[in-house]
Motif scaffolding. Structure first.
Motif, PDB file in Angstrom:
ATOM      1  N   MET A   7      -6.909   1.073   0.047  1.00  0.00           N
ATOM      2  CA  MET A   7      -8.618   1.661   0.505  1.00  0.00           C
ATOM      3  C   MET A   7      -8.070   2.764  -1.312  1.00  0.00           C
ATOM      4  SD  MET A   7      -9.288   3.848   3.542  1.00  0.00           S
ATOM      5  CE  MET A   7      -7.927   3.248   4.813  1.00  0.00           C
ATOM      6  N   LYS A   8      -9.392   2.767  -1.765  1.00  0.00           N
ATOM      7  CA  LYS A   8      -9.025   3.567  -3.082  1.00  0.00           C
ATOM      8  C   LYS A   8      -9.196   4.704  -2.935  1.00  0.00           C
ATOM      9  CE  LYS A   8      -8.961  -0.571  -6.264  1.00  0.00           C
ATOM     10  NZ  LYS A   8      -9.644  -0.533  -7.633  1.00  0.00           N
ATOM     11  N   ILE A   9      -8.411   5.729  -4.204  1.00  0.00           N
ATOM     12  CA  ILE A   9      -9.681   7.201  -4.112  1.00  0.00           C
ATOM     13  C   ILE A   9      -9.354   7.755  -5.135  1.00  0.00           C
ATOM     14  CG2 ILE A   9      -8.504   9.355  -3.345  1.00  0.00           C
ATOM     15  CD1 ILE A   9      -6.988   9.076  -0.796  1.00  0.00           C
ATOM     16  N   GLU A  10     -10.368   7.827  -5.707  1.00  0.00           N
ATOM     17  CA  GLU A  10     -10.904   8.148  -6.964  1.00  0.00           C
ATOM     18  C   GLU A  10     -10.401   9.502  -6.868  1.00  0.00           C
ATOM     19  OE1 GLU A  10     -13.995   7.232  -9.321  1.00  0.00           O
ATOM     20  OE2 GLU A  10     -14.865   5.151  -7.817  1.00  0.00           O
ATOM     21  N   LEU A  65      -8.783  13.656   2.040  1.00  0.00           N
ATOM     22  CA  LEU A  65      -9.910  12.377   1.824  1.00  0.00           C
ATOM     23  C   LEU A  65      -9.147  11.185   2.320  1.00  0.00           C
ATOM     24  CD1 LEU A  65     -12.428  10.746   0.201  1.00  0.00           C
ATOM     25  CD2 LEU A  65     -11.690  10.863  -1.417  1.00  0.00           C
ATOM     26  N   ALA A  66      -8.062  10.828   1.898  1.00  0.00           N
ATOM     27  CA  ALA A  66      -7.030   9.767   2.448  1.00  0.00           C
ATOM     28  C   ALA A  66      -7.163   9.958   3.937  1.00  0.00           C
ATOM     29  CB  ALA A  66      -5.766   9.665   1.622  1.00  0.00           C
ATOM     30  N   PHE A  73     -11.894   4.880   8.646  1.00  0.00           N
ATOM     31  CA  PHE A  73     -10.967   3.020   8.686  1.00  0.00           C
ATOM     32  C   PHE A  73     -10.885   2.660  10.425  1.00  0.00           C
ATOM     33  CE2 PHE A  73      -8.725  -0.747   8.370  1.00  0.00           C
ATOM     34  CZ  PHE A  73      -9.164  -1.743   8.134  1.00  0.00           C
ATOM     35  N   ALA A  74     -10.133   3.100  10.820  1.00  0.00           N
ATOM     36  CA  ALA A  74      -9.884   2.899  12.081  1.00  0.00           C
ATOM     37  C   ALA A  74     -10.369   3.229  13.371  1.00  0.00           C
ATOM     38  CB  ALA A  74      -8.334   4.225  12.546  1.00  0.00           C
ATOM     39  N   LEU A  75     -11.219   3.768  13.165  1.00  0.00           N
ATOM     40  CA  LEU A  75     -12.811   4.077  14.644  1.00  0.00           C
ATOM     41  C   LEU A  75     -13.059   3.009  14.278  1.00  0.00           C
ATOM     42  CD1 LEU A  75     -13.339   7.734  14.191  1.00  0.00           C
ATOM     43  CD2 LEU A  75     -12.068   6.558  16.388  1.00  0.00           C
ATOM     44  N   GLN A  76     -13.625   1.987  13.152  1.00  0.00           N
ATOM     45  CA  GLN A  76     -14.428   1.371  13.185  1.00  0.00           C
ATOM     46  C   GLN A  76     -14.335   0.381  13.300  1.00  0.00           C
ATOM     47  OE1 GLN A  76     -15.042   0.062   8.836  1.00  0.00           O
ATOM     48  NE2 GLN A  76     -17.090  -1.229   9.009  1.00  0.00           N
ATOM     49  N   GLN A  77     -11.994  -0.161  13.474  1.00  0.00           N
ATOM     50  CA  GLN A  77     -12.209  -1.269  13.342  1.00  0.00           C
ATOM     51  C   GLN A  77     -11.396  -1.370  14.994  1.00  0.00           C
ATOM     52  OE1 GLN A  77     -11.137  -3.891  11.303  1.00  0.00           O
ATOM     53  NE2 GLN A  77     -11.953  -3.083  10.272  1.00  0.00           N
ATOM     54  N   MET A  78     -11.340  -0.064  16.005  1.00  0.00           N
ATOM     55  CA  MET A  78     -11.413  -1.078  17.293  1.00  0.00           C
ATOM     56  C   MET A  78     -13.149  -0.381  17.656  1.00  0.00           C
ATOM     57  SD  MET A  78      -8.845   2.889  18.236  1.00  0.00           S
ATOM     58  CE  MET A  78      -9.492   4.020  17.330  1.00  0.00           C
ATOM     59  N   HIS A  79     -13.901  -0.183  17.421  1.00  0.00           N
ATOM     60  CA  HIS A  79     -15.096   0.059  17.677  1.00  0.00           C
ATOM     61  C   HIS A  79     -15.310  -1.943  17.343  1.00  0.00           C
ATOM     62  CE1 HIS A  79     -19.266   0.623  19.112  1.00  0.00           C
ATOM     63  NE2 HIS A  79     -20.103   0.000  17.830  1.00  0.00           N
ATOM     64  N   GLN A  80     -15.254  -2.560  16.722  1.00  0.00           N
ATOM     65  CA  GLN A  80     -15.553  -3.844  16.215  1.00  0.00           C
ATOM     66  C   GLN A  80     -14.801  -4.906  17.462  1.00  0.00           C
ATOM     67  OE1 GLN A  80     -14.579  -4.972  12.320  1.00  0.00           O
ATOM     68  NE2 GLN A  80     -16.244  -4.476  11.652  1.00  0.00           N
ATOM     69  N   VAL A  81     -13.144  -4.362  17.813  1.00  0.00           N
ATOM     70  CA  VAL A  81     -12.337  -4.773  18.819  1.00  0.00           C
ATOM     71  C   VAL A  81     -13.140  -4.782  20.286  1.00  0.00           C
ATOM     72  CG1 VAL A  81     -11.358  -4.948  20.193  1.00  0.00           C
ATOM     73  CG2 VAL A  81      -9.982  -4.849  17.267  1.00  0.00           C
ATOM     74  N   ILE A  82     -13.586  -3.744  20.773  1.00  0.00           N
ATOM     75  CA  ILE A  82     -14.803  -3.418  21.868  1.00  0.00           C
ATOM     76  C   ILE A  82     -15.349  -4.342  21.702  1.00  0.00           C
ATOM     77  CG2 ILE A  82     -15.237  -1.719  23.297  1.00  0.00           C
ATOM     78  CD1 ILE A  82     -13.513  -0.044  21.996  1.00  0.00           C
ATOM     79  N   LYS A  83     -16.633  -4.288  20.875  1.00  0.00           N
ATOM     80  CA  LYS A  83     -17.823  -5.066  20.601  1.00  0.00           C
ATOM     81  C   LYS A  83     -17.156  -6.595  20.975  1.00  0.00           C
ATOM     82  CE  LYS A  83     -21.770  -3.634  19.923  1.00  0.00           C
ATOM     83  NZ  LYS A  83     -22.956  -3.646  21.019  1.00  0.00           N
ATOM     84  N   ARG A  84     -16.317  -7.296  20.540  1.00  0.00           N
ATOM     85  CA  ARG A  84     -16.001  -8.285  20.785  1.00  0.00           C
ATOM     86  C   ARG A  84     -15.425  -8.923  22.192  1.00  0.00           C
ATOM     87  NH1 ARG A  84     -13.654  -8.457  14.933  1.00  0.00           N
ATOM     88  NH2 ARG A  84     -11.521  -7.849  16.233  1.00  0.00           N
TER      89      ARG A  84
END
Length: 154
Positions: A7-10, A65-66, A73-84
Motif C-alpha cells: 500500500m502506498k501512503i502519500e 492512515l496506515a 483491506f482486511a475487512l474487504q478480504q474477509m468479506h470476499q472469503v465469506i462470500k465465496r
C-alpha cells in the motif's frame, strides 16, 4: 498460501521538498528530504536532537492512515472469503451468509504541515540538509545521516 500486499501512503512535502518526521524517542519534529532517506548508502536515520536511531519516524497522522488502510483491506478480504463460502455451500448441512459489507474506516489523508519554525541545517560530513529547530542550531545537533555531533554555528 502467502500473499504480499503493498500500500502506498502519500506524505506531502514542503516547498523545499522536506518531509515532516517525528523522533520516536524524544518526540521532537524535524524534516528530511525523502530521496535522502531512501539512499542505500545511508544505513540509519539518526534523530538530530537526541542522536538515537529509530525504527520509524512517521508522524501519528501517517500511522493512523496506515492502520485505517490496513483495517479496510482486511475487512474487504474477509468479506470476499465469506462470500465465496456462501456461494460454495448454498445447500447442505453447513451454510454461510456473508451479510452486509462492513463500513469502511475513514482514511484521513496526511496533511501538509507548514512548520515555518524549522530552519535548514547543512551537514558537511554527509553533504546533506535537514530542517531543525532554530534553538538547536546553537546547541548543536546530530547529523541525521551519520550520527556525528555537529556544533556548527555560523
Amino acid at each position: 498460501m502467502e500473499v504480499e500486499v503493498q500500500m502506498k501512503i502519500e506524505i506531502p512535502t514542503d516547498d523545499d521538498g522536506f518531509m515532516l518526521l517525528k523522533c520516536p524517542h524524544c518526540g521532537d519534529f524535524f524534516k528530511l528530504i525523502f530521496s535522502d532517506m531512501e539512499d542505500y548508502g545511508i544505513l540509519h536515520i539518526y534523530c538530530p536532537y537526541c542522536g538515537q536511531v529509530g525504527d520509524s519516524y512517521l508522524t501519528g497522522e501517517a500511522i493512523k492512515l496506515a492502520e485505517a488502510m490496513t483495517k479496510n483491506f482486511a475487512l474487504q478480504q474477509m468479506h470476499q472469503v465469506i462470500k465465496r463460502l456462501e456461494r460454495k455451500h448454498k445447500r447442505g448441512l453447513l451454510t454461510f451468509k456473508a451479510g452486509q459489507v462492513h463500513q469502511k474506516v475513514y482514511e484521513s489523508p496526511v496533511l501538509l504541515v507548514v512548520d515555518t519554525t524549522l530552519i535548514k541545517q547543512y551537514y558537511d560530513c554527509c553533504n546533506r540538509n535537514a530542517k531543525i529547530k532554530p534553538s538547536m542550531k546553537i546547541a548543536g545537533t546530530y547529523c541525521p545521516f551519520c550520527g556525528v555531533k555537529d556544533f556548527e554555528y555560523k
